[in-house]
Design a protein around this motif. Sequence first.
Motif, mmCIF file in Angstrom:
data_model
loop_
_atom_site.group_PDB
_atom_site.id
_atom_site.type_symbol
_atom_site.label_atom_id
_atom_site.label_comp_id
_atom_site.label_asym_id
_atom_site.label_seq_id
_atom_site.Cartn_x
_atom_site.Cartn_y
_atom_site.Cartn_z
ATOM 1 N N MET A 147 -11.014 -6.464 2.547
ATOM 2 C CA MET A 147 -10.856 -5.405 1.547
ATOM 3 C C MET A 147 -9.882 -5.877 0.467
ATOM 4 N N SER A 148 -10.325 -5.806 -0.787
ATOM 5 C CA SER A 148 -9.483 -6.236 -1.893
ATOM 6 C C SER A 148 -8.385 -5.219 -2.173
ATOM 7 N N LYS A 149 -7.392 -5.622 -2.976
ATOM 8 C CA LYS A 149 -6.313 -4.708 -3.320
ATOM 9 C C LYS A 149 -6.859 -3.480 -4.054
ATOM 10 N N HIS A 150 -7.788 -3.704 -4.990
ATOM 11 C CA HIS A 150 -8.342 -2.571 -5.731
ATOM 12 C C HIS A 150 -9.038 -1.603 -4.783
ATOM 13 N N GLU A 151 -9.798 -2.122 -3.833
ATOM 14 C CA GLU A 151 -10.489 -1.260 -2.875
ATOM 15 C C GLU A 151 -9.493 -0.507 -2.008
ATOM 16 N N ARG A 152 -8.406 -1.184 -1.614
ATOM 17 C CA ARG A 152 -7.367 -0.521 -0.826
ATOM 18 C C ARG A 152 -6.715 0.598 -1.622
ATOM 19 N N TRP A 153 -6.357 0.292 -2.860
ATOM 20 C CA TRP A 153 -5.724 1.308 -3.695
ATOM 21 C C TRP A 153 -6.646 2.509 -3.880
ATOM 22 N N ASN A 154 -7.912 2.250 -4.119
ATOM 23 C CA ASN A 154 -8.875 3.322 -4.281
ATOM 24 C C ASN A 154 -8.926 4.187 -3.026
ATOM 25 N N ALA A 155 -8.946 3.536 -1.846
ATOM 26 C CA ALA A 155 -8.996 4.269 -0.586
ATOM 27 C C ALA A 155 -7.729 5.089 -0.367
ATOM 28 N N VAL A 156 -6.569 4.510 -0.691
ATOM 29 C CA VAL A 156 -5.308 5.233 -0.549
ATOM 30 C C VAL A 156 -5.286 6.460 -1.451
ATOM 31 N N LEU A 157 -5.727 6.308 -2.679
ATOM 32 C CA LEU A 157 -5.747 7.428 -3.619
ATOM 33 C C LEU A 157 -6.759 8.487 -3.206
ATOM 34 N N ALA A 194 -6.343 3.683 9.239
ATOM 35 C CA ALA A 194 -7.623 4.054 8.610
ATOM 36 C C ALA A 194 -8.243 2.884 7.861
ATOM 37 N N LEU A 195 -7.408 2.049 7.243
ATOM 38 C CA LEU A 195 -7.917 0.965 6.411
ATOM 39 C C LEU A 195 -7.955 -0.372 7.139
ATOM 40 N N GLY A 196 -7.402 -0.409 8.348
ATOM 41 C CA GLY A 196 -7.442 -1.635 9.125
ATOM 42 C C GLY A 196 -6.566 -2.742 8.570
ATOM 43 N N VAL A 197 -5.412 -2.371 8.022
ATOM 44 C CA VAL A 197 -4.470 -3.355 7.493
ATOM 45 C C VAL A 197 -3.103 -3.075 8.090
ATOM 46 N N SER A 198 -2.143 -3.939 7.789
ATOM 47 C CA SER A 198 -0.806 -3.765 8.346
ATOM 48 C C SER A 198 -0.040 -2.681 7.600
ATOM 49 N N ALA A 199 0.967 -2.134 8.300
ATOM 50 C CA ALA A 199 1.817 -1.130 7.666
ATOM 51 C C ALA A 199 2.568 -1.728 6.487
ATOM 52 N N ALA A 200 2.953 -3.011 6.591
ATOM 53 C CA ALA A 200 3.667 -3.664 5.489
ATOM 54 C C ALA A 200 2.801 -3.717 4.236
ATOM 55 N N THR A 201 1.499 -3.964 4.424
ATOM 56 C CA THR A 201 0.582 -3.997 3.281
ATOM 57 C C THR A 201 0.507 -2.633 2.609
ATOM 58 N N ILE A 202 0.410 -1.573 3.398
ATOM 59 C CA ILE A 202 0.349 -0.218 2.848
ATOM 60 C C ILE A 202 1.650 0.127 2.120
ATOM 61 N N ARG A 203 2.782 -0.284 2.677
ATOM 62 C CA ARG A 203 4.057 -0.003 1.998
ATOM 63 C C ARG A 203 4.105 -0.672 0.628
ATOM 64 N N ARG A 204 3.635 -1.923 0.558
ATOM 65 C CA ARG A 204 3.608 -2.616 -0.745
ATOM 66 C C ARG A 204 2.667 -1.903 -1.710
ATOM 67 N N ASP A 205 1.515 -1.483 -1.194
ATOM 68 C CA ASP A 205 0.561 -0.773 -2.045
ATOM 69 C C ASP A 205 1.165 0.521 -2.587
ATOM 70 N N LEU A 206 1.823 1.276 -1.726
ATOM 71 C CA LEU A 206 2.430 2.538 -2.163
ATOM 72 C C LEU A 206 3.531 2.294 -3.182
ATOM 73 N N ASP A 207 4.312 1.243 -2.984
ATOM 74 C CA ASP A 207 5.369 0.915 -3.942
ATOM 75 C C ASP A 207 4.774 0.593 -5.314
ATOM 76 N N GLU A 208 3.700 -0.186 -5.319
ATOM 77 C CA GLU A 208 3.077 -0.571 -6.592
ATOM 78 C C GLU A 208 2.411 0.621 -7.258
ATOM 79 N N LEU A 209 1.768 1.492 -6.481
ATOM 80 C CA LEU A 209 1.148 2.688 -7.040
ATOM 81 C C LEU A 209 2.206 3.641 -7.583
ATOM 82 N N ALA A 210 3.359 3.683 -6.916
ATOM 83 C CA ALA A 210 4.456 4.520 -7.407
ATOM 84 C C ALA A 210 4.989 3.989 -8.731
ATOM 85 N N GLU A 211 5.033 2.664 -8.879
ATOM 86 C CA GLU A 211 5.481 2.070 -10.139
ATOM 87 C C GLU A 211 4.558 2.456 -11.280
#
Length: 268
Positions: free
Chosen positions: A1-11, A28-45
């Motif tokens: 799953m690409s970053k864009h696909e992950r971000w879309n799924a999170v949103l 739900a996305l089958g990735v690590s918690a660290a990956t989700i934390r980075r994604d949330l930080d970037e989406l928050a930015e």
Amino acid sequence: MSKHERWNAVLELLAAEGRVEVEEAATALGVSAATIRRDLDELAEQRLLVRTRGGAVAHGVSYELPLRYKSGRHAAEKARIAAAAADLIAPGEVVGLNGGTTTTEVARALAVRFAGEPAEAAQPPAPSGPALTVVTNALNIAAELAVRPQIKIVTTGGVARPQTYELVGPLAAGVLGEVVLDAVVLGVDGVDPALGAMAHQEEEASISRLFAERASRVVVVTDSSKLGRRAFARICGLDRIDLLVTDTGIAPETEDRLSEAGVRVLAV
């Protein structure tokens, strides 16, 4: 799953629940918690969410996905809906389009349909007139159609909303108060059998309401997932809608209720 696909799924999770937890999203996305934390930080930015301890919450009471993240949802249904809606517009007519993924598809379908439409065929304008006139408050739609010489583009003024690229406010209302439309094609965030067509954001709902008031025919385009749903702001009642174009996923009882209210339903 690409970053864009992950971000879309999170949103998507955020839009559905209003909040998202790191561990739940990771599972739900089958990735690590660290990956989700980075994604949330970037989406928050990017101000697409607000970080909290252990997750994130949506901005505001009525959350909407930015347009760029909604374009891939129900793509096949939107393409069919757009093609059917474009077929309802006659050469020479003046048509209004508000913003949204489905109306963007309608704009593209109109561009294809009228690509070979000779100016001489346009009625009622003079032979030198455009094959079609489009009035829109959506910057992305105006940009796509501006390169089509056979289509005359009229844009409203106003303040641009980055989530939907729509122009809103008194300047937009002022332009719409000076035009007359043969038809308007409205994208919506919900259609409630009691309250009618609705939008997440009150300023966009206000401009869409003006579009409806200035048009002889009101066509609502939406995939069936939005039928029976409410949003924050009301655009207009069902009595103002002439036709609803949707996909075949519409529930029979919903179609019956809309028909009873005088709305013609076209499921494609």
